[in-house]
Design a protein around this motif. Structure first.
Motif, mmCIF file in Angstrom:
data_model
loop_
_atom_site.group_PDB
_atom_site.id
_atom_site.type_symbol
_atom_site.label_atom_id
_atom_site.label_comp_id
_atom_site.label_asym_id
_atom_site.label_seq_id
_atom_site.Cartn_x
_atom_site.Cartn_y
_atom_site.Cartn_z
ATOM 1 N N GLN A 232 0.827 -1.206 0.000
ATOM 2 C CA GLN A 232 0.000 0.000 0.000
ATOM 3 C C GLN A 232 0.859 1.251 0.000
ATOM 4 O O GLN A 232 0.525 2.242 -0.661
ATOM 5 C CB GLN A 232 -0.933 -0.001 1.209
ATOM 6 C CG GLN A 232 -1.883 1.197 1.238
ATOM 7 C CD GLN A 232 -2.861 1.135 2.404
ATOM 8 O OE1 GLN A 232 -2.892 0.166 3.150
ATOM 9 N NE2 GLN A 232 -3.663 2.174 2.560
ATOM 10 N N GLN A 313 -0.768 -10.220 0.550
ATOM 11 C CA GLN A 313 -2.164 -10.336 0.979
ATOM 12 C C GLN A 313 -2.976 -9.050 0.822
ATOM 13 O O GLN A 313 -4.161 -9.103 0.477
ATOM 14 C CB GLN A 313 -2.231 -10.815 2.432
ATOM 15 C CG GLN A 313 -2.176 -12.316 2.594
ATOM 16 C CD GLN A 313 -2.405 -12.736 4.037
ATOM 17 O OE1 GLN A 313 -2.286 -11.932 4.959
ATOM 18 N NE2 GLN A 313 -2.747 -14.004 4.233
ATOM 19 N N PRO A 314 -2.391 -7.869 1.075
ATOM 20 C CA PRO A 314 -3.175 -6.630 0.975
ATOM 21 C C PRO A 314 -3.831 -6.407 -0.382
ATOM 22 O O PRO A 314 -4.827 -5.667 -0.477
ATOM 23 C CB PRO A 314 -2.144 -5.541 1.276
ATOM 24 C CG PRO A 314 -1.138 -6.210 2.143
ATOM 25 C CD PRO A 314 -1.048 -7.622 1.622
ATOM 26 N N GLY A 316 -5.734 -8.276 -2.066
ATOM 27 C CA GLY A 316 -7.116 -8.725 -2.048
ATOM 28 C C GLY A 316 -7.938 -8.236 -0.881
ATOM 29 O O GLY A 316 -9.140 -8.532 -0.798
ATOM 30 N N HIS A 317 -7.321 -7.504 0.030
ATOM 31 C CA HIS A 317 -8.033 -7.113 1.248
ATOM 32 C C HIS A 317 -8.114 -5.609 1.477
ATOM 33 O O HIS A 317 -8.882 -5.159 2.325
ATOM 34 C CB HIS A 317 -7.364 -7.759 2.470
ATOM 35 C CG HIS A 317 -7.392 -9.255 2.448
ATOM 36 N ND1 HIS A 317 -8.505 -9.977 2.810
ATOM 37 C CD2 HIS A 317 -6.455 -10.158 2.080
ATOM 38 C CE1 HIS A 317 -8.255 -11.278 2.691
ATOM 39 N NE2 HIS A 317 -7.016 -11.415 2.249
ATOM 40 N N ILE A 318 -7.326 -4.838 0.736
ATOM 41 C CA ILE A 318 -7.321 -3.382 0.933
ATOM 42 C C ILE A 318 -7.744 -2.708 -0.368
ATOM 43 O O ILE A 318 -6.939 -2.566 -1.300
ATOM 44 C CB ILE A 318 -5.927 -2.880 1.380
ATOM 45 C CG1 ILE A 318 -5.528 -3.557 2.692
ATOM 46 C CG2 ILE A 318 -5.931 -1.363 1.543
ATOM 47 C CD1 ILE A 318 -4.177 -3.134 3.219
ATOM 48 N N SER A 353 -3.611 -11.695 -9.836
ATOM 49 C CA SER A 353 -4.631 -12.067 -8.867
ATOM 50 C C SER A 353 -5.643 -13.062 -9.429
ATOM 51 O O SER A 353 -6.363 -13.719 -8.670
ATOM 52 C CB SER A 353 -5.374 -10.820 -8.377
ATOM 53 O OG SER A 353 -4.484 -9.882 -7.829
#
Length: 369
Positions: A232, A313-314, A316-318, A353
């Protein structure tokens, strides 16, 4: 008698007061002595190291290792690369930019030659962590040296002592500070390479024993970056490069001239490593392109490693990660070429992704305009 006792009390108090003051004076003398002694030692060490670097081909010998391992000597040596102290003709023989760059180059080749000697290995084995931490002092606005020099030294340290490097950069809790400073100069070659090299441990073969043995240290380092949400932070700097990255004005861009145009250090390129044949002005576009390429390189390399999950991981989550890239793409006030870079990066993230059963085609031509 009571009168005699009363007369003695002030005297005792006075003596006690004098003793206390004398003790404080002695403490101040000791502190001043230590301070002066420290300054004198640093000045002496700097002179000795300057004489050593003035040699035709300075090398680290077994006898020299004893000196380099003394308190503070290694840090003084690295100041020839980091240029933390401004050099003036009043207190040093380094009276010109070419002299400063020459000393920086010689220091680099002294610490990171093509083939390290046993004596050098003994020195680096005990000071690799200190050197790695100190190298990050180059990431500041007034640095006028060559980023190729710390790049070469860091590469050598990672090739032989990766565990020490990762521990030193992470253990003192300043990893976020160091990485933020590095990212300010991401557009200046070869800073982006330094970032990828540090995260992916590219100097060490993945099937080597050293790679495996350093995995615990590297995991802690990467875990620290994951708490900072590195991916990020990279996209933030891509989307707001003008806010986060160092962009010198054209009138002052020559201050980092050597840092951007100096060729990579080699044992046969002494003259070219000391001077710059042309100035390079690093633009907003340069920073954004370097960030885009670094993001792709990091994802490519970490996607095949277990440790990569911590940093990837971020995606897909942020939502902000994708949203910031979309904002750049949709902003008509942003230069077309920069919007195109954002589109390519978005497509890259989509491809990485997506399920392997899906086919994602990257655009051949710009999708903006």
């Amino acid at each position: 008698s009571e009168d005699e006792a009363a007369a003695v009390m002030p005297a005792k108090s006075l003596v006690s007061g004098y003793a206390s003051q004398l003790e404080e004076i002695n403490k101040l003398k000791e502190q001043s002595s230590v301070l002066l002694d420290s300054k004198w030692r640093e000045s002496r060490n700097k002179q000795l190291l300057s004489k050593m670097l003035d040699l035709e081909e300075p090398t680290i010998t077994a006898k020299m290792v004893e000196f380099l391992l003394q308190d503070g000597v290694c840090e003084v040596l690295l100041k020839f690369v980091t240029h933390v102290e401004k050099e003036t003709s009043k207190d040093t023989q380094l009276n010109s930019s070419s002299d400063i760059y020459k000393m920086s180059y010689k220091t680099t080749m002294l610490i990171a030659p093509d083939e390290p000697s046993e004596a050098l290995a003994a020195f680096l084995g005990k000071r690799a962590g200190t050197i790695a931490r100190t190298l990050f002092e180059v990431f500041r606005d007034d640095f006028t040296g060559s980023f190729h020099h710390p790049h070469r030294i860091l590469e050598t340290l990672l090739r032989y002592y990766p565990g020490d490097v990762y521990d030193s950069l992470f253990s003192d809790g300043r990893i976020e500070f160091r990485m933020s400073n590095l990212l300010r100069f991401i557009g200046y070659p070869p800073v982006a390479d330094m970032l990828v090299m540090l995260i992916a441990l590219t100097p060490v073969p993945r099937n080597s024993a050293l790679y495996v043995s350093s995995s615990r240290h590297r995991w802690s380092f990467v875990e620290g970056l994951s708490h900072w949400i590195l991916l990020q932070r990279l996209v933030e700097r891509f989307a707001r490069a003008k806010e986060y990255c160092y962009i010198a004005s054209e009138t002052t861009s020559t201050a980092l001239e050597t840092a951007t145009s100096t060729p990579a250090c080699t044992s046969t390129s002494t003259s070219s490593a000391m001077t710059s044949d042309k100035g390079v002005y690093i633009t907003l576009s340069d920073h954004m392109y370097a960030l885009s390429q670094a993001i792709q390189d990091i994802i490519d390399r970490l996607s095949v490693e277990d440790v990569g999950e911590l940093l990837l991981q971020p995606i897909g989550h942020i939502p902000e990660i994708v949203n910031m890239l979309v904002d750049v793409f949709m902003d008509m006030n942003i230069e077309l070429s920069l919007r195109a870079i954002s589109v390519r990066l978005l497509c890259f993230l989509l491809k990485k992704s997506a399920d392997e059963s899906f086919s994602v085609l990257l655009p051949v031509h710009s999708a903006v305009g």
